[in-house]
Design a protein around this motif. Structure first.
Motif, PDB file in Angstrom:
ATOM      1  N   THR A  27     -16.899  -6.450  13.081  1.00 32.98           N
ATOM      2  CA  THR A  27     -16.191  -5.655  12.012  1.00 32.98           C
ATOM      3  C   THR A  27     -15.098  -6.447  11.536  1.00 32.98           C
ATOM      4  OG1 THR A  27     -17.040  -3.738  12.394  1.00 32.98           O
ATOM      5  CG2 THR A  27     -15.141  -3.712  11.043  1.00 32.98           C
ATOM      6  N   ILE A  28     -15.030  -7.129  10.311  1.00 34.58           N
ATOM      7  CA  ILE A  28     -13.744  -7.946  10.059  1.00 34.58           C
ATOM      8  C   ILE A  28     -13.007  -7.213   9.106  1.00 34.58           C
ATOM      9  CG2 ILE A  28     -13.091 -10.080   8.869  1.00 34.58           C
ATOM     10  CD1 ILE A  28     -15.874 -11.169   9.737  1.00 34.58           C
ATOM     11  N   VAL A  29     -11.822  -7.060   9.369  1.00 35.24           N
ATOM     12  CA  VAL A  29     -10.891  -6.327   8.341  1.00 35.24           C
ATOM     13  C   VAL A  29      -9.486  -7.060   7.982  1.00 35.24           C
ATOM     14  CG1 VAL A  29      -9.433  -4.063   8.384  1.00 35.24           C
ATOM     15  CG2 VAL A  29     -11.503  -4.125   9.888  1.00 35.24           C
ATOM     16  N   SER A  30      -9.489  -6.939   6.907  1.00 34.30           N
ATOM     17  CA  SER A  30      -8.203  -7.736   5.928  1.00 34.30           C
ATOM     18  C   SER A  30      -7.409  -6.748   5.294  1.00 34.30           C
ATOM     19  CB  SER A  30      -8.846  -8.924   5.147  1.00 34.30           C
ATOM     20  OG  SER A  30      -9.644  -9.752   5.742  1.00 34.30           O
ATOM     21  N   PRO A  31      -5.916  -7.123   5.484  1.00 38.49           N
ATOM     22  CA  PRO A  31      -5.075  -6.244   4.623  1.00 38.49           C
ATOM     23  C   PRO A  31      -4.651  -7.124   3.337  1.00 38.49           C
ATOM     24  CG  PRO A  31      -3.973  -7.530   6.143  1.00 38.49           C
ATOM     25  CD  PRO A  31      -5.454  -7.823   6.532  1.00 38.49           C
ATOM     26  N   THR A  32      -5.493  -6.951   2.365  1.00 37.58           N
ATOM     27  CA  THR A  32      -5.335  -7.767   1.167  1.00 37.58           C
ATOM     28  C   THR A  32      -4.350  -7.285   0.014  1.00 37.58           C
ATOM     29  OG1 THR A  32      -7.095  -6.694  -0.329  1.00 37.58           O
ATOM     30  CG2 THR A  32      -7.906  -8.161   1.589  1.00 37.58           C
ATOM     31  N   SER A  33      -4.237  -7.950  -0.987  1.00 39.26           N
ATOM     32  CA  SER A  33      -3.161  -7.476  -1.811  1.00 39.26           C
ATOM     33  C   SER A  33      -3.848  -6.428  -2.525  1.00 39.26           C
ATOM     34  CB  SER A  33      -2.842  -8.745  -2.855  1.00 39.26           C
ATOM     35  OG  SER A  33      -4.303  -9.261  -3.317  1.00 39.26           O
ATOM     36  N   ASN A  34      -5.155  -6.145  -2.340  1.00 39.50           N
ATOM     37  CA  ASN A  34      -5.681  -5.164  -3.025  1.00 39.50           C
ATOM     38  C   ASN A  34      -5.984  -3.647  -2.126  1.00 39.50           C
ATOM     39  OD1 ASN A  34      -5.878  -6.222  -5.935  1.00 39.50           O
ATOM     40  ND2 ASN A  34      -7.611  -7.484  -4.900  1.00 39.50           N
ATOM     41  N   GLY A  35      -5.438  -3.938  -0.916  1.00 38.00           N
ATOM     42  CA  GLY A  35      -5.725  -2.733   0.112  1.00 38.00           C
ATOM     43  C   GLY A  35      -6.653  -3.496   1.233  1.00 38.00           C
ATOM     44  N   LEU A  36      -7.107  -2.690   2.127  1.00 32.98           N
ATOM     45  CA  LEU A  36      -7.846  -3.011   3.150  1.00 32.98           C
ATOM     46  C   LEU A  36      -9.229  -3.377   2.858  1.00 32.98           C
ATOM     47  CD1 LEU A  36      -6.841  -0.373   6.059  1.00 32.98           C
ATOM     48  CD2 LEU A  36      -6.297  -2.815   5.955  1.00 32.98           C
TER      49      LEU A  36
END
Length: 211
Positions: free
Chosen positions: A26-35
């Motif tokens: 599972t890959i999780v990114s804290p992006t500018s649009n949220g998780l």
């Protein structure tokens, strides 16, 4: 993850084993649009001395994750399962959950086209090797042409792991008799039997079950 030194897993080689045996990540990114979260198979990058993983994402996941702009979290989940208090002694007890998991952190590096193809071939070979008649990505000219078309819709990546936290909770805090009962139940035929989890309990407690 909650800090508990009894269950800390710090050996990079054990993390490599965990990834090798449980490659669905599972890959999780804290992006500018949220998780943003995605799920892909990953491999340990054996070309590196330091811990790193390689894989690919399907377009446009590389943009959704804002690939390369920030640190991401990759979660590897190994065998896990319910441990009944009925497997302990008769004194008051509560159930628990045995598990092994690792959180890997790093900034993904996007791969050039030729290296992406190489990683895609590695992924296919890794999962096809156990098959009686393995299908190779470039086994025939037809397959090769098809692979080239399909791969254009993917983006390969390498994640050098800059840090990780991992937990191996396999009844290490229980006495020998309880550990043996737990393994016996996990290797049995009950509703929570799990040979894979029993193997991990054995490996985590070599003083009881041998190396």
């Amino acid at each position: 993850m909650r800090h508990n030194p009894v269950f800390d897993l710090t050996d990079p080689d054990e993390i490599r084993r965990l990834i090798g045996e449980n490659p669905w990540a599972t890959i999780v990114s804290p992006t500018s649009n949220g998780l943003v979260a995605s799920h892909y198979p990953v491999l340990v990058d054996d070309t590196r001395d330091e811990l790193a993983i390689v894989s690919h994402v399907g377009r446009p996941d590389e943009r959704l994750h804002e690939w390369g702009e920030h640190e991401v979290l990759v979660i590897i989940q190994g065998p896990h399962g319910y441990i009944s208090p009925g497997w302990y002694d008769p004194s008051p007890a509560v159930p628990t959950w045995n598990f092994v998991t690792a959180h890997l952190y790093g900034v993904p590096e996007m791969l050039p086209t030729d290296e992406n193809l190489r990683v895609l071939e590695q992924l296919v070979d890794h999962f096809e090797d156990p098959m009686p008649e393995p299908r190779r990505m470039r086994g025939t000219l037809e397959n090769s042409a098809y692979a080239d078309r399909i791969s254009a819709g993917t983006v390969g990546f390498r994640l050098p792991v800059t840090r990780f936290t991992a937990k191996l909770k396999m009844s290490q805090n229980r006495d020998e008799a309880t550990q043996r009962r737990i393994v016996s139940e996990l290797e049995g035929s009950g509703p929570y039997a799990s040979p894979e989890l029993a193997r991990e309990v054995r490996l985590a407690n070599p003083e009881v079950f041998g190396a």
